[in-house]
Design an enzyme around this catalytic site. Structure first.
Site, mmCIF file in Angstrom:
data_model
loop_
_atom_site.group_PDB
_atom_site.id
_atom_site.type_symbol
_atom_site.label_atom_id
_atom_site.label_comp_id
_atom_site.label_asym_id
_atom_site.label_seq_id
_atom_site.Cartn_x
_atom_site.Cartn_y
_atom_site.Cartn_z
ATOM 1 N N GLU A 259 -12.061 2.013 10.097
ATOM 2 C CA GLU A 259 -12.537 0.631 9.377
ATOM 3 C C GLU A 259 -12.618 -0.471 10.016
ATOM 4 O O GLU A 259 -12.268 -0.454 11.422
ATOM 5 C CB GLU A 259 -10.794 0.364 8.575
ATOM 6 C CG GLU A 259 -11.047 -1.050 7.821
ATOM 7 C CD GLU A 259 -9.467 -2.240 7.730
ATOM 8 O OE1 GLU A 259 -9.300 -3.271 6.655
ATOM 9 O OE2 GLU A 259 -8.385 -1.548 8.172
ATOM 10 N N LYS A 322 -13.875 -2.668 -0.512
ATOM 11 C CA LYS A 322 -12.785 -2.610 -0.539
ATOM 12 C C LYS A 322 -11.544 -3.865 -1.685
ATOM 13 O O LYS A 322 -12.666 -4.680 -2.289
ATOM 14 C CB LYS A 322 -11.891 -2.864 0.305
ATOM 15 C CG LYS A 322 -10.140 -2.840 0.243
ATOM 16 C CD LYS A 322 -9.952 -3.974 2.168
ATOM 17 C CE LYS A 322 -7.874 -3.593 1.692
ATOM 18 N NZ LYS A 322 -7.698 -3.949 3.429
ATOM 19 N N CYS A 372 -7.360 0.702 4.430
ATOM 20 C CA CYS A 372 -6.239 -0.413 5.316
ATOM 21 C C CYS A 372 -5.737 0.672 3.837
ATOM 22 O O CYS A 372 -5.497 1.053 3.700
ATOM 23 C CB CYS A 372 -7.201 -1.483 5.165
ATOM 24 S SG CYS A 372 -5.272 -1.909 6.385
#
EC number: 2.3.1.269
Length: 496
Positions: A259, A322, A372
């Site tokens: 990430e 995301k 994440c």
């Protein structure tokens, strides 16, 4: 009444140790006392207090590590440390308090313990979506120390496993009330249920060795400290560390970075030159986390936490944004009311992406990307494996140092592989990077604080979708009926 309240607080703190990395499973028996003291309460207010104190202790010891993440930039956010350490447990404790309050109204019911378990799982589910949700350390994850014990995730999901764990954990509660017949029934049913889980898990694993695709993947874990990750003076050192770990004489098809591995746009000439040189020397495709800055109007930008793929010809093969953002970390909720900036680098909040699936045409690889903590949401991840081949989860757990956080995150993430019958490739800047097969078995692994790479073939997905991926949480209803039937039959046998 102060003594039971103190006991609830202390037992709650002990119960937080059932999760990774300690997995102190005997602490699950603390839930038997909670079940007992709620039933013994004189009114619902007292039951709510017992549940709240237990819940506060439970979350204080279970997620204390969030305060470590806040302390990374202590000069700017020193004031937030007590809020992270105590504030979150103060809020999350209400969910356990609510479950205890609801259970209290069934205190005289023959199936009180069973209702207590239902209420616990119900509020775990509520916790997964209300106020954006935080389904961290659901009680079912206490069993994630064992590959065998988590195989039922493929049928009943994590909330079903939570029901089983809470049921077994409260089976000793009649001991406090000296109700020995009920104790025999609950203990016998718990042993029977646990035996079924163990036998099912063992048979499932022994009959299903890991099968592999022909696609080789290299996982790169640089373990860059969070204090250095966004430091402009460290940028080139960090980039070259990624590249040096990625380049190897052994061939590979995919290289995966974590990430936000690229904290600047990849089209900066010198950055692009280094990336293309690496991709040409390895003849691989790079899948990396980065920052996507789409220009909206004029000089206004929208920032996204992204995962994208680059090839040696400078083609961007896919880009994923995301969609499940971390409140206070990636954006500030109630920004017009709260006069604070987000805790992560930069002044601009990230925007919520569209999520979805991506496709890597060269390898005919259909990917479920997760960035994440998107991996902690079982309903968000739930995917029919007929349309997905692999889960790729990139993360950065460097925030939390050598605490429980990275270990908990890994075990939560790999549970999604079992639920959906999909392999998972998990790459952390620092944390635990791993290749996980669709049964949750760890094939390759890099440990916390390790600066290295590992590689292997991507495991094949299951030949057919799991029951959970098709029907979701509805399977819990069948589980409840099944356990009720076991209780009824055991009562007939043991009462005679």
């Amino acid at each position: 009444m102060y003594k039971p309240k103190i006991i609830c607080l202390l037992l709650g703190m002990l119960s937080g140790l059932v999760f990774a990395p300690t997995f102190f499973i005997p602490a699950l028996l603390t839930l038997s006392y909670l079940c007992y003291i709620v039933q013994k309460s004189e009114n619902w207010q007292e039951a709510a207090k017992f549940g709240y104190l237990f819940g506060f202790g439970h979350f204080l010891s279970g997620i204390y590590w969030i305060s470590i993440g806040v302390s990374v930039y202590i000069a700017d956010f020193w004031w937030a440390i007590p809020f992270a350490l105590f504030g979150l447990p103060i809020v999350l404790a209400f969910f356990i308090s609510a479950s205890c309050t609801l259970s209290f109204f069934a205190k005289n019911n023959k199936y009180y313990q069973f209702i207590f378990c239902i209420c616990w799982v119900l509020f775990e589910w509520v916790r997964s979506w209300i106020f954006t949700g935080l389904p961290w350390n659901l009680i079912g994850y206490a069993f994630s120390f064992s590959d065998i014990l988590i195989q039922t995730l493929s049928i009943i999901g994590i909330y079903g496993l939570s029901f089983i764990v809470i049921y077994i954990s409260t089976s000793a509660y009649p001991l406090f009330r000296k109700q020995f017949t009920q104790l025999k029934i609950l203990l016998a049913s718990s042993v029977l249920i646990l035996s079924v889980i163990v036998i099912y898990g063992a048979v499932r694993l022994s009959n299903n060795p890991t099968n592999f695709t022909d696609i080789k993947v290299r996982l790169v874990q640089p373990s860059i400290p969070q204090t250095e990750k966004w430091n402009e003076e460290e940028f080139w050192h960090n980039l070259m560390l990624h590249i040096n770990l990625s380049e190897n004489s052994e061939p590979t098809d995919l290289i995966i970075w974590s990430e936000a591995a690229l904290i600047v746009p990849d089209d900066i000439p010198q950055v692009k030159s280094e990336l293309l040189q690496m991709l040409n020397s390895t003849n691989a495709i790079l899948i990396t986390g980065g920052i996507s800055d789409n220009k909206k109007q004029g000089d206004e930008f929208e920032l996204y936490s992204a995962m994208y793929a680059l090839d040696k010809n400078d083609h961007k093969l896919f880009e994923y944004h995301k969609s499940h953002l971390v409140p206070f970390g990636e954006y500030m909720p109630l920004k017009k009311i709260l006069p604070f900036k987000k805790l992560t680098h930069g002044l601009i909040d990230y925007k919520e992406g569209d999520g979805g699936l991506v496709y890597l045409e060269k390898y005919n690889l259909k990917i479920k990307p997760l960035i994440c903590y998107e991996s902690i949401f079982p309903d968000f991840v739930r995917t029919n494996n007929e349309i997905v081949d692999v889960i790729i989860n990139i993360t950065n757990d460097a925030w939390y140092g050598k605490s429980s956080g990275p270990y908990q995150h890994f075990h939560i993430s790999r549970s999604r592989a079992v639920e959906n019958g999909l392999p998972m490739i998990r790459v952390a800047n620092n944390g635990i990077s791993a290749i996980v097969d669709p049964f949750g078995r760890t094939i390759e692994k890099l440990n916390l604080n390790e600066i290295n790479y590992t590689q292997g073939l991507i495991p094949k997905k299951l030949n057919s979708p799991t029951i959970f991926s098709q029907f979701g949480n509805f399977t819990i209803l069948l589980l409840i009926v099944f356990i009720l039937l076991i209780n009824y039959l055991l009562a007939l046998i043991l009462d005679n």
